[in-house]
Design a protein around this motif. Sequence first.
Motif, mmCIF file in Angstrom:
data_model
loop_
_atom_site.group_PDB
_atom_site.id
_atom_site.type_symbol
_atom_site.label_atom_id
_atom_site.label_comp_id
_atom_site.label_asym_id
_atom_site.label_seq_id
_atom_site.Cartn_x
_atom_site.Cartn_y
_atom_site.Cartn_z
ATOM 1 N N ASP A 233 16.267 -20.486 -47.241
ATOM 2 C CA ASP A 233 17.440 -20.081 -48.022
ATOM 3 C C ASP A 233 17.087 -19.912 -49.499
ATOM 4 O O ASP A 233 17.556 -18.971 -50.148
ATOM 5 N N VAL A 234 16.257 -20.822 -50.027
ATOM 6 C CA VAL A 234 15.847 -20.709 -51.430
ATOM 7 C C VAL A 234 15.114 -19.378 -51.648
ATOM 8 O O VAL A 234 15.381 -18.640 -52.603
ATOM 9 N N PHE A 235 14.191 -19.078 -50.773
ATOM 10 C CA PHE A 235 13.458 -17.808 -50.859
ATOM 11 C C PHE A 235 14.408 -16.617 -50.749
ATOM 12 O O PHE A 235 14.314 -15.654 -51.512
ATOM 13 N N LEU A 258 7.820 -9.491 -43.879
ATOM 14 C CA LEU A 258 8.699 -10.380 -44.628
ATOM 15 C C LEU A 258 8.161 -11.813 -44.577
ATOM 16 O O LEU A 258 8.191 -12.544 -45.578
ATOM 17 N N TRP A 259 7.649 -12.210 -43.423
ATOM 18 C CA TRP A 259 7.054 -13.542 -43.317
ATOM 19 C C TRP A 259 5.852 -13.694 -44.252
ATOM 20 O O TRP A 259 5.671 -14.748 -44.880
ATOM 21 N N GLN A 260 5.036 -12.672 -44.352
ATOM 22 C CA GLN A 260 3.875 -12.747 -45.238
ATOM 23 C C GLN A 260 4.297 -12.867 -46.697
ATOM 24 O O GLN A 260 3.689 -13.610 -47.480
ATOM 25 N N ASP A 261 5.360 -12.151 -47.054
ATOM 26 C CA ASP A 261 5.917 -12.276 -48.413
ATOM 27 C C ASP A 261 6.405 -13.705 -48.640
ATOM 28 O O ASP A 261 6.142 -14.315 -49.684
ATOM 29 N N PHE A 262 7.101 -14.248 -47.644
ATOM 30 C CA PHE A 262 7.599 -15.625 -47.753
ATOM 31 C C PHE A 262 6.451 -16.617 -47.897
ATOM 32 O O PHE A 262 6.501 -17.523 -48.751
ATOM 33 N N ILE A 263 5.408 -16.472 -47.090
ATOM 34 C CA ILE A 263 4.285 -17.422 -47.134
ATOM 35 C C ILE A 263 3.605 -17.385 -48.496
ATOM 36 O O ILE A 263 3.249 -18.441 -49.061
ATOM 37 N N SER A 268 2.996 -20.660 -53.615
ATOM 38 C CA SER A 268 2.783 -20.583 -55.066
ATOM 39 C C SER A 268 3.993 -20.941 -55.917
ATOM 40 O O SER A 268 3.835 -21.318 -57.087
ATOM 41 N N ASP A 269 5.209 -20.846 -55.362
ATOM 42 C CA ASP A 269 6.400 -21.034 -56.184
ATOM 43 C C ASP A 269 6.743 -22.521 -56.325
ATOM 44 O O ASP A 269 6.696 -23.279 -55.354
#
Length: 301
Positions: A233-235, A258-263, A268-269
């Motif tokens: 949800d934060v992402f 989308l999963w790769q973007d999330f990972i 890093s965030d």
Amino acid sequence: MKFDNPEDIVQLTPLWKGERFPNGRPKVPEDVLRRIRKITLEEAWGPLWNRGYKSQFEGDFKIIHPDQVMVGRAVTAVMVPKRPDLDETLLHYGHEQENRKGYYNQWVIDSLVEDDVVVVDMFDKVHLGTYVGGNLSTAISTRTKRGGAVIWGGIRDNQQVVEIDNINVYYRGSDPTAIADVTMVGMNVPARIGKAVCLPGDVVLGTPAGVIFIPPHLAELTVTQAEKSQVRDVFGFVRLKAGVYTTAQIDASWGTSLWQDFIQWFKSDEAAAGYQHLNWDGELQEAARQEKQGPQNDVRL
């Protein structure tokens, strides 16, 4: 019969494969309890409901500290209206055979350890059904450090109890009378709390909405699913605010891109720093499997 019988407790909780207390009660690790303190009741409810555990929540309580979350391992007690022959037999047995002191409620509270929560079926009795007052609530606070009580019945000394640190109490009503005319027929046995069923060692999560009892063998799975939902949800909020994805994309089953973007974001965030113990291999494999099968219209609920 025996009170707090290890053989009975182990028999009742065969799905728990982890550490146990000397009396056989499941001992969910402290780290799992710590993590559960950070999730919502609804986040805990979902994984249980989806696995058929549909009698774990009760919300019809008064709460001493409605703004505080309570988490701990259940120590259960079941009371019934007093029948003289039964009461005499069980009191005598507890005093003479098990060397217990005082009245039934004192037996239970004297057994508490850190991170415990007393869960009592007092058959919704309030008048002459006050399981704790100021003294016993102080004892609960001292023994459990941050636990409390869930009482399907009454309490007394509310003005004193509300001033006690490191305790929360969920109860049905208050009355100035002391506890009387009841008999304890089970300690660390299944307890019915309104619409819910609690077993010894269940993780008790008390929130402003009410109480949910999490079976020990599902505690880590439940909190892991809750944490994964939180960080996704934060992402999602971040990417929606930046206009990277639509709400339809965020709410649907994620594809591999989308999963790769999330990972990448997850690793890093700073907002994901508290979730680094989570593993996403299963989700990535499932996304790849679904893409091989073709477009899906599944919506994440």
